[in-house]
Design a protein around this motif. Structure first.
Motif, mmCIF file in Angstrom:
data_model
loop_
_atom_site.group_PDB
_atom_site.id
_atom_site.type_symbol
_atom_site.label_atom_id
_atom_site.label_comp_id
_atom_site.label_asym_id
_atom_site.label_seq_id
_atom_site.Cartn_x
_atom_site.Cartn_y
_atom_site.Cartn_z
ATOM 1 N N VAL A 1 13.800 -28.473 12.036
ATOM 2 C CA VAL A 1 13.532 -27.624 13.191
ATOM 3 C C VAL A 1 13.271 -28.532 14.381
ATOM 4 C CG1 VAL A 1 12.102 -25.782 14.153
ATOM 5 C CG2 VAL A 1 12.533 -25.870 11.683
ATOM 6 N N SER A 2 13.969 -28.322 15.476
ATOM 7 C CA SER A 2 13.837 -29.196 16.655
ATOM 8 C C SER A 2 12.863 -28.643 17.694
ATOM 9 C CB SER A 2 15.214 -29.399 17.313
ATOM 10 O OG SER A 2 15.700 -28.165 17.828
ATOM 11 N N THR A 3 12.128 -27.586 17.368
ATOM 12 C CA THR A 3 11.211 -26.958 18.341
ATOM 13 C C THR A 3 9.789 -26.940 17.782
ATOM 14 O OG1 THR A 3 11.779 -24.790 17.428
ATOM 15 C CG2 THR A 3 13.013 -25.539 19.360
ATOM 16 N N PRO A 4 9.105 -28.082 17.692
ATOM 17 C CA PRO A 4 7.761 -28.104 17.090
ATOM 18 C C PRO A 4 6.709 -27.376 17.930
ATOM 19 C CG PRO A 4 8.272 -30.226 18.074
ATOM 20 C CD PRO A 4 9.537 -29.413 18.127
ATOM 21 N N LEU A 5 6.898 -27.273 19.264
ATOM 22 C CA LEU A 5 5.887 -26.631 20.109
ATOM 23 C C LEU A 5 5.740 -25.153 19.806
ATOM 24 C CD1 LEU A 5 6.620 -28.347 23.542
ATOM 25 C CD2 LEU A 5 4.778 -28.837 21.941
ATOM 26 N N ILE A 6 6.713 -24.571 19.128
ATOM 27 C CA ILE A 6 6.607 -23.162 18.754
ATOM 28 C C ILE A 6 5.612 -22.986 17.602
ATOM 29 C CG2 ILE A 6 7.923 -21.214 17.819
ATOM 30 C CD1 ILE A 6 10.338 -22.235 19.335
ATOM 31 N N PHE A 7 5.427 -24.032 16.782
ATOM 32 C CA PHE A 7 4.505 -23.967 15.644
ATOM 33 C C PHE A 7 3.086 -24.328 16.099
ATOM 34 C CE2 PHE A 7 8.647 -24.374 13.830
ATOM 35 C CZ PHE A 7 8.606 -23.752 12.595
ATOM 36 N N THR A 8 2.594 -23.627 17.079
ATOM 37 C CA THR A 8 1.281 -23.917 17.653
ATOM 38 C C THR A 8 0.539 -22.611 17.909
ATOM 39 O OG1 THR A 8 2.231 -23.953 19.878
ATOM 40 C CG2 THR A 8 2.041 -26.069 18.743
ATOM 41 N N ASN A 9 -0.672 -22.737 18.435
ATOM 42 C CA ASN A 9 -1.450 -21.551 18.802
ATOM 43 C C ASN A 9 -0.694 -20.717 19.838
ATOM 44 O OD1 ASN A 9 -3.482 -22.640 17.171
ATOM 45 N ND2 ASN A 9 -4.412 -23.712 18.897
ATOM 46 N N TYR A 10 -0.106 -21.397 20.816
ATOM 47 C CA TYR A 10 0.633 -20.692 21.872
ATOM 48 C C TYR A 10 1.836 -19.962 21.283
ATOM 49 C CZ TYR A 10 3.230 -19.847 26.176
ATOM 50 O OH TYR A 10 3.928 -19.246 27.196
ATOM 51 N N GLY A 11 2.562 -20.628 20.370
ATOM 52 C CA GLY A 11 3.730 -19.989 19.775
ATOM 53 C C GLY A 11 3.369 -18.735 19.009
#
Length: 423
Positions: free
Chosen positions: A228-238
């Motif tokens: 997966v090239s979108t790690p920022l989605i796996f966060t509190n915000y995501g």
């Protein structure tokens, strides 16, 4: 004492007021990605981990081990391993351990913008890296511009095709499409005008749109490697970004019915530090300012109380000479005891020591009297016969225990003083 009490009350009231003001101020967020297990900021994973722990039916746990350490564990239960990082540059040892686990039946999900050349060569893929700027995200969000589209294309029999919308800064990285693994899970949609064509992307361009993979998987042995090239989605915000949590759970559903273990073994050390009471205070702005004000107050208190307080300077009198009083006291004692011979003995001891020290004559050596008397006469200028007569008269008092009166004592002491003064 009264002034100190008012000072303490003022400081306590001041700290209370400042704490109340800071507590009611708007909370500021830190937009730096950490993916930390205890980080409650937008790009931490405190809420993310909490929701997964209560949502995944097979269990969700947390670890700090590397792939090599996980591969060495003696376990027959297959697991899903989740790694979230902004820069996952895996070494050859890590990749070999990862593939061994996948070959035994584990499912490995790697969410990162970079994966390292060795993993890319092994699995035959290439990724496009884009630097994340928190300022660019804030500026784009306040401009009310359109979000980018991520289309779910995997497992159409299980999940229908669906488009999810994210800010471009959260999904700027993607995979090139020339030699993809077996299955593409999600694609990012570009218009022909905003995407720079090259030979690698031509096969993915249709109807004026370009579709670049952002999530894909590759079978390996009995298991699977999911990229997966979108790690920022796996966060509190995501998790809190509209309905996009559905996209996250679709990706995690690729783990199947395996228990999921998220490891922080490849994150920055600063993000792996566990929360301590002191770090908890620093993580919240009101508590942080309360701590700062307390420390400043203590420092000011130490500075002002460290100043030397002036005390009364005592009057120092000149020491009184007590020698004469001491002499009179000793003389009075001897006068009351009438021990005149003892005074003569003490005076003679002083005379003998003076003669021994100054002219090297031992008058206590009776056998050498003649030489001693002559040497004393030469040094003092006195008559040798008078000196011999004096010592012959005083020795019975010294050694024979003869008693004498006060007049005779004065005669002996005066003679000894005469000899001492003439040396």
């Amino acid at each position: 004492m009264k002034g100190s009490r008012w000072f303490i009350l003022f400081i306590v009231a001041f700290l209370f007021i400042m704490f109340a003001i800071e507590y009611h101020l708007p909370k500021g967020f830190v937009w730096k990605p950490t993916f930390g297990h205890n980080d409650e900021q937008p790009f931490g994973c405190a809420l993310f981990d909490s929701l997964l722990s209560s949502s995944l039916p097979q269990g969700y746990s947390f670890s700090r081990k590397s792939f090599y350490q996980l591969e060495q564990e003696d376990t027959t239960q297959r697991r899903g391993i989740l790694v979230i990082s902004d820069n996952l540059r895996l070494s050859e040892v890590d990749v070999n351990a990862l593939l061994k686990m996948a070959e035994r039946g584990d499912k490995i999900m790697l969410a990162s913008t970079l994966f390292g050349r060795y993993l890319e060569d092994t699995l035959n893929f290439r990724s496009y890296y884009s630097y994340f700027s928190p300022m660019a995200l804030k500026k784009y969000a306040t401009s009310f511009l359109l979000k980018d589209s991520l289309c779910w294309v995997g497992d159409s029999a299980v999940y229908p095709r669906q488009t999810f919308y994210f800010y471009p800064q959260l999904c700027a990285s993607y995979f090139w499409g020339d030699s993809l693994p077996e299955k593409v899970l999600a694609q990012k949609v570009f218009t022909s005008d905003e995407f720079v064509y090259d030979t690698e992307a031509d096969s993915l361009a249709t109807d004026g749109f370009v579709y670049m993979p952002v999530a894909m998987s590759r079978r390996w042995g009995k298991g699977e490697v999911i990229l997966v090239s979108t790690p920022l989605i796996f966060t509190n915000y995501g998790m809190l970004d509209g309905k996009n949590a559905t996209y996250i759970f679709r990706l995690l559903s690729q783990m199947g019915k395996l228990p999921v273990v998220r490891t922080e073994g490849y994150m920055d050390e600063t993000a792996q530090v566990q929360q301590s009471p002191f770090r908890y205070l620093l993580a919240h702005q009101p508590l942080r300012w309360a701590l700062y004000l307390t420390m400043i107050t203590i420092i000011l208190f130490m500075i002002f109380t460290a100043k030397r307080r002036q005390r009364v300077i005592p009057v120092i009198h000149e020491p009184v000479n007590k020698s004469l009083e001491f002499t009179e006291l000793i003389g009075t004692l001897y006068f009351q005891k009438k021990d005149h011979a003892d005074l003569v003995r003490k005076k003679f001891s002083y005379l003998a020591e003076e003669l021994r020290r100054k002219i090297q004559v031992d008058i206590e050596d009776v056998a050498d009297d003649k030489r001693s008397f002559e040497r004393i006469a030469r040094k003092t200028g006195m008559d040798a016969e008078d000196i011999a007569k004096f010592f012959h008269e005083v020795r019975p008092v010294l050694y024979g225990g003869r008693t004498i009166g006060s007049e005779q004592m004065k005669v002996f002491i005066d003679k000894m003083n005469e000899i001492i003064n003439h040396i």
